[in-house]
Design an enzyme around this catalytic site. Structure first.
Site, PDB file in Angstrom:
ATOM      1  N   ARG A   1      -0.005  -8.714 -20.993  1.00  0.00           N
ATOM      2  CA  ARG A   1      -0.723  -8.325 -22.222  1.00  0.00           C
ATOM      3  C   ARG A   1       0.183  -7.632 -23.225  1.00  0.00           C
ATOM      4  NH1 ARG A   1      -3.784  -4.567 -22.394  1.00  0.00           N
ATOM      5  NH2 ARG A   1      -5.124  -5.159 -24.108  1.00  0.00           N
TER       6      ARG A   1
ATOM      7  N   PRO B   1       0.822  -1.221   0.000  1.00  0.00           N
ATOM      8  CA  PRO B   1       0.000   0.000   0.000  1.00  0.00           C
ATOM      9  C   PRO B   1       0.856   1.272   0.000  1.00  0.00           C
ATOM     10  CG  PRO B   1      -0.696  -1.523   1.726  1.00  0.00           C
ATOM     11  CD  PRO B   1       0.590  -2.045   1.192  1.00  0.00           C
TER      12      PRO B   1
ATOM     13  N   ASP C   1      -5.510  -0.258 -27.858  1.00  0.00           N
ATOM     14  CA  ASP C   1      -6.488  -0.290 -26.774  1.00  0.00           C
ATOM     15  C   ASP C   1      -6.777   1.134 -26.336  1.00  0.00           C
ATOM     16  OD1 ASP C   1      -6.936  -0.421 -23.569  1.00  0.00           O
ATOM     17  OD2 ASP C   1      -7.752  -2.178 -24.567  1.00  0.00           O
TER      18      ASP C   1
ATOM     19  N   GLU D   1       0.766  -7.575   8.711  1.00  0.00           N
ATOM     20  CA  GLU D   1       0.993  -6.122   8.755  1.00  0.00           C
ATOM     21  C   GLU D   1       2.050  -5.686   7.743  1.00  0.00           C
ATOM     22  OE1 GLU D   1      -1.140  -4.267  10.602  1.00  0.00           O
ATOM     23  OE2 GLU D   1      -1.978  -6.267  10.958  1.00  0.00           O
TER      24      GLU D   1
HETATM   25  C1  JBZ Z   1      -1.627  -3.581  -1.857  1.00  0.00           C
HETATM   26  C2  JBZ Z   1      -0.199  -7.044   4.003  1.00  0.00           C
HETATM   27  O1  JBZ Z   1      -0.183  -7.274   2.666  1.00  0.00           O
HETATM   28  C3  JBZ Z   1      -0.774  -6.359   1.854  1.00  0.00           C
HETATM   29  C4  JBZ Z   1      -1.871  -5.642   2.270  1.00  0.00           C
HETATM   30  C5  JBZ Z   1      -2.437  -4.700   1.435  1.00  0.00           C
HETATM   31  C6  JBZ Z   1      -1.921  -4.497   0.172  1.00  0.00           C
HETATM   32  C7  JBZ Z   1      -0.821  -5.236  -0.237  1.00  0.00           C
HETATM   33  C8  JBZ Z   1      -0.242  -6.181   0.584  1.00  0.00           C
HETATM   34  S1  JBZ Z   1      -0.369  -4.724  -1.816  1.00  0.00           S
HETATM   35  N1  JBZ Z   1      -2.352  -3.576  -0.768  1.00  0.00           N
HETATM   36  C9  JBZ Z   1      -1.839  -2.700  -3.010  1.00  0.00           C
HETATM   37  O2  JBZ Z   1      -1.347  -2.972  -4.088  1.00  0.00           O
HETATM   38  O3  JBZ Z   1      -2.502  -1.681  -2.811  1.00  0.00           O
END
Ligand code: JBZ
Length: 247
Positions: free
Chosen positions: A153, A89, A168, A116
């Site tokens: 792709r 994230p 595309d 986490e």
């Molecule tokens: C991702 C804890 O593992 C995670 C949790 C959320 C998450 C990812 C890995 S990768 N969100 C994203 O690509 O937004």
């Protein structure tokens, strides 16, 4: 192109990749995808991949040592240097432009987090950190599949019609025009006459106009970066003019 995917849930990756266009490309050898079970790189009897966070707090953190060992194994097999992508994230947003760029690489490694997240020292071996979007997920497996699908792709031979990939509409920064197939009428709903007319110049212009008006209506943000030709710029001015005061 070769992908190595490191995960504690190999089945979450393997099952989806067996189906459809990607499954066919793997079967033909156009794509080589190896899914690596992180637990295979533990050395304790219980194959432990996580531990409590230093400093306390809720949840568990992925231990760094199995990940280092997994990366060492990939490197021993494939050779360095590695492009190691951490799905997270905290990553840069993954976009269509990123997908095209990554498709130029011969080999990428995708690390899927859980719990986490990773011990931060894993970032020493990571070359890119990517996020597929702003929503909370339970792990990086679905994001890794999204990245693989979008990148693959662009690999020559994966999608049957090479032209359709490059042309595309989203690659040009627009939403798609509406599609129809037979029958020409169902439940009083008619296919637009122009599509049945056989007038290919008219059809081409109708589709352009539909793609532009849909994009203006639903994703006006995309128009800032869209690569429009002169005809499309003119159409967009007309559409905006016709809409003036209506919203
Ligand atoms: C991702 C804890 O593992 C995670 C949790 C959320 C998450 C990812 C890995 S990768 N969100 C994203 O690509 O937004």
């Amino acid at each position: 192109m070769t992908f190595d995917i490191v995960t504690i849930f190999p089945a979450m990756i393997e099952q989806p990749l067996a189906a459809g266009i990607i499954g066919r490309a793997i079967a033909r050898g156009t794509l080589d995808v190896k899914v690596r079970d992180l637990r295979d790189f533990t050395i304790d009897r219980h194959r432990v991949v996580d531990d409590v966070p230093y400093g306390g707090g809720p949840g568990m953190v992925l231990k760094p040592d199995p990940i280092f060992r997994a990366l060492d194994a990939v490197e021993a097999e494939r050779g360095a240097p590695l492009t190691v992508i951490m799905m997270s994230p905290q990553g840069r947003p993954f976009t269509q432009a990123e997908a095209q760029r990554l498709s130029g690489l011969a080999h990428v490694v995708l690390l899927c987090g859980r719990y986490e997240g990773f011990d931060d020292r894993v970032r020493e071996r990571v070359t890119e950190e990517l996020s597929i979007g702003d929503y909370v997920l339970t792990g990086g497996e679905l994001p890794a599949l999204v990245v693989l699908d979008a990148v693959a792709r662009f690999v020559p031979g994966v999608v049957g019609d090479e032209q359709s990939v490059v042309e595309d509409s989203f690659s040009r920064g627009l939403l798609d025009f509406p599609q129809f197939t037979r029958p020409p009428e169902i439940a009083d709903l008619r296919v637009p006459d122009v599509l049945l007319s056989g007038n290919h110049a008219e059809i081409r212009r109708w589709r352009k106009r539909e793609a532009l008006s849909r994009t203006l209506e639903r994703r006006p943000d995309l128009l800032d970066d869209a690569r429009l030709d002169e005809e499309e710029r003119q159409m967009l001015r007309e559409i905006k003019g016709a809409r003036h005061g209506r919203d």
